[in-house]
Design a protein around this motif. Structure first.
Motif, PDB file in Angstrom:
ATOM      1  N   ASN A   7      -3.470  50.154   3.800  1.00  0.00           N
ATOM      2  CA  ASN A   7      -3.814  48.759   4.018  1.00  0.00           C
ATOM      3  C   ASN A   7      -3.881  48.492   5.521  1.00  0.00           C
ATOM      4  OD1 ASN A   7      -3.952  47.716   1.313  1.00  0.00           O
ATOM      5  ND2 ASN A   7      -1.735  48.013   1.200  1.00  0.00           N
ATOM      6  N   LEU A   8      -4.956  47.889   5.951  1.00  0.00           N
ATOM      7  CA  LEU A   8      -5.142  47.592   7.368  1.00  0.00           C
ATOM      8  C   LEU A   8      -5.000  46.095   7.609  1.00  0.00           C
ATOM      9  CD1 LEU A   8      -8.233  49.889   7.998  1.00  0.00           C
ATOM     10  CD2 LEU A   8      -5.837  50.372   8.520  1.00  0.00           C
ATOM     11  N   PRO A   9      -4.423  45.701   8.732  1.00  0.00           N
ATOM     12  CA  PRO A   9      -4.278  44.268   9.011  1.00  0.00           C
ATOM     13  C   PRO A   9      -5.641  43.586   9.068  1.00  0.00           C
ATOM     14  CG  PRO A   9      -2.977  45.595  10.541  1.00  0.00           C
ATOM     15  CD  PRO A   9      -3.859  46.545   9.807  1.00  0.00           C
ATOM     16  N   GLY A  10      -5.798  42.515   8.335  1.00  0.00           N
ATOM     17  CA  GLY A  10      -7.048  41.765   8.370  1.00  0.00           C
ATOM     18  C   GLY A  10      -7.053  40.788   9.533  1.00  0.00           C
ATOM     19  N   GLU A  11      -8.245  40.337   9.881  1.00  0.00           N
ATOM     20  CA  GLU A  11      -8.355  39.356  10.957  1.00  0.00           C
ATOM     21  C   GLU A  11      -9.603  38.516  10.750  1.00  0.00           C
ATOM     22  OE1 GLU A  11      -7.324  39.704  15.478  1.00  0.00           O
ATOM     23  OE2 GLU A  11      -9.432  40.299  15.262  1.00  0.00           O
ATOM     24  N   THR A  12      -9.468  37.222  11.014  1.00  0.00           N
ATOM     25  CA  THR A  12     -10.600  36.308  11.062  1.00  0.00           C
ATOM     26  C   THR A  12     -10.634  35.737  12.471  1.00  0.00           C
ATOM     27  OG1 THR A  12     -10.440  35.743   8.720  1.00  0.00           O
ATOM     28  CG2 THR A  12     -11.607  34.180  10.145  1.00  0.00           C
ATOM     29  N   ALA A  13     -11.736  35.965  13.173  1.00  0.00           N
ATOM     30  CA  ALA A  13     -11.804  35.575  14.580  1.00  0.00           C
ATOM     31  C   ALA A  13     -13.134  34.903  14.893  1.00  0.00           C
ATOM     32  CB  ALA A  13     -11.622  36.799  15.480  1.00  0.00           C
ATOM     33  N   LEU A  14     -13.083  34.009  15.865  1.00  0.00           N
ATOM     34  CA  LEU A  14     -14.267  33.313  16.368  1.00  0.00           C
ATOM     35  C   LEU A  14     -14.379  33.562  17.864  1.00  0.00           C
ATOM     36  CD1 LEU A  14     -13.712  29.882  14.592  1.00  0.00           C
ATOM     37  CD2 LEU A  14     -15.350  31.655  13.911  1.00  0.00           C
ATOM     38  N   PHE A  15     -15.635  33.572  18.364  1.00  0.00           N
ATOM     39  CA  PHE A  15     -15.880  33.846  19.773  1.00  0.00           C
ATOM     40  C   PHE A  15     -16.851  32.794  20.316  1.00  0.00           C
ATOM     41  CE2 PHE A  15     -15.098  37.647  17.367  1.00  0.00           C
ATOM     42  CZ  PHE A  15     -14.140  38.323  18.099  1.00  0.00           C
ATOM     43  N   GLY A  16     -16.477  32.185  21.430  1.00  0.00           N
ATOM     44  CA  GLY A  16     -17.324  31.143  22.002  1.00  0.00           C
ATOM     45  C   GLY A  16     -16.954  30.847  23.440  1.00  0.00           C
ATOM     46  N   ALA A  17     -17.389  29.694  23.916  1.00  0.00           N
ATOM     47  CA  ALA A  17     -17.165  29.326  25.309  1.00  0.00           C
ATOM     48  C   ALA A  17     -15.686  29.203  25.651  1.00  0.00           C
ATOM     49  CB  ALA A  17     -17.887  28.013  25.607  1.00  0.00           C
TER      50      ALA A  17
END
Length: 311
Positions: free
Chosen positions: A233-243
């Motif tokens: 099992n690998l750590p999940g991630e939800t990420a956003l990229f912006g200014a």
């Protein structure tokens, strides 16, 4: 409802692992509804589940629907449309499972039935109902200006006997894979923040691994990595990229506890709706149908090797 002062009566369709661990405990603990009934076509399974939670087991669908005010449906996506339409025809607001359906035609039929009847229907996209995750999502929406998003969801569910859902691998999950199991959570989150999707492309990796790219109409691009057969099992991630840089959704430290709380939120929303206190912003069947359309497009992209234009 039984009378003007009663809490709405709630009943579950389905008696599998998921309702036993999340939906039924949430309903039993809810201050918004009274958990009264469970349905399974197999009378023995209905009675056993009902005994476990102190509710009545039903094997006749019409009798079950007549006995309740709000329905929770916790069955595989191939059969969920049948039960969703029956619940709508009986005039019941519903909490539905994700994915809403595998076939976009079935998903659209559910949307039409509930909209035409003016009934509320929530799709149980957990992140959109968990208070901590939803707070992050709402803040991200308000911030705006995101250029890209990414969701990584890679687990060893199919290979890990200690996973609570490992025993369900021989059901729809094994054939549908992570694309349809964890994919709906990822897509619904990105749709909510980054907006509608114009194009979908997908490629296949080893085993169950799928990589999706979504081109949003806002100009943002998002990517999703999905698998349920990883060696670990690998750590999940939800990420956003912006200014403003990179923003990461706070991870859950108690997933079953958070999911149970999220289902309780869904029950509160529907119970409030029955008394005229309507809420907005919850994950409804229109979002559920949009997610199905995107995942179906991803399947077409995997089969053809081409980008799929959603218009």
């Amino acid at each position: 409802m039984t009378n003007a002062h009663s809490k709405p009566r709630f009943g579950l369709i389905g008696t599998g692992v998921w309702p036993r661990l999340v939906q039924a405990p949430a309903a039993a603990a809810s201050q918004a509804v009274t958990f009264t009934s469970v349905f399974n076509r197999d009378a023995a399974k209905a009675e056993a589940f009902g005994t476990l939670f102190g509710v009545r087991g039903h094997c006749d669908l019409d009798t079950f629907l007549d006995s309740i005010d709000i329905v929770g449906i916790t069955v595989p996506p191939a059969v969920q449309p049948h039960f969703a339409l029956r619940a709508a025809q009986a005039g019941k607001p519903v909490v539905l499972e994700k994915p809403l359906a595998i076939d976009p035609v079935d998903a659209d039929a559910i949307v039409t039935e509930f909209n035409d009847r003016g009934l509320a229907a929530i799709v149980f996209f957990t992140r959109l109902l968990m208070p901590t995750a939803r707070s992050w999502i709402d803040a991200a929406q308000a911030q705006g200006g995101w250029l890209a998003g990414r969701v990584d969801s890679i687990s060893g569910l199919l290979n890990d006997p200690s996973n609570a859902f490992h025993g369900t691998a021989a059901t729809w999950r094994e054939s549908a894979g992570a694309l349809w199991d964890s994919g709906p959570h990822a897509v619904s989150t990105l749709l909510t923040i980054l907006g509608d999707v114009a194009e979908v492309s997908a490629v296949r990796g080893q085993g169950d691994l799928k990589l999706l790219t979504l081109a949003h109409k806002t100009g943002a691009v998002s990517s999703i990595a999905l698998a349920m057969d990883a060696p670990v099992n690998l750590p999940g991630e939800t990420a956003l990229f912006g200014a403003v840089g990179k923003s990461v959704m706070p991870p859950s430290t108690d997933w079953f506890g958070d999911a149970t709380e999220a289902y309780g939120v869904a029950l509160e929303i529907l119970a409030d709706g029955l008394t005229g206190r309507t809420r907005s912003g919850f994950p409804d069947v229109r979002l559920g149908a949009a997610v199905t359309k995107i995942l179906a497009a991803a399947e077409r992209s995997l089969a053809s090797g081409r980008r799929i234009d959603l218009g």
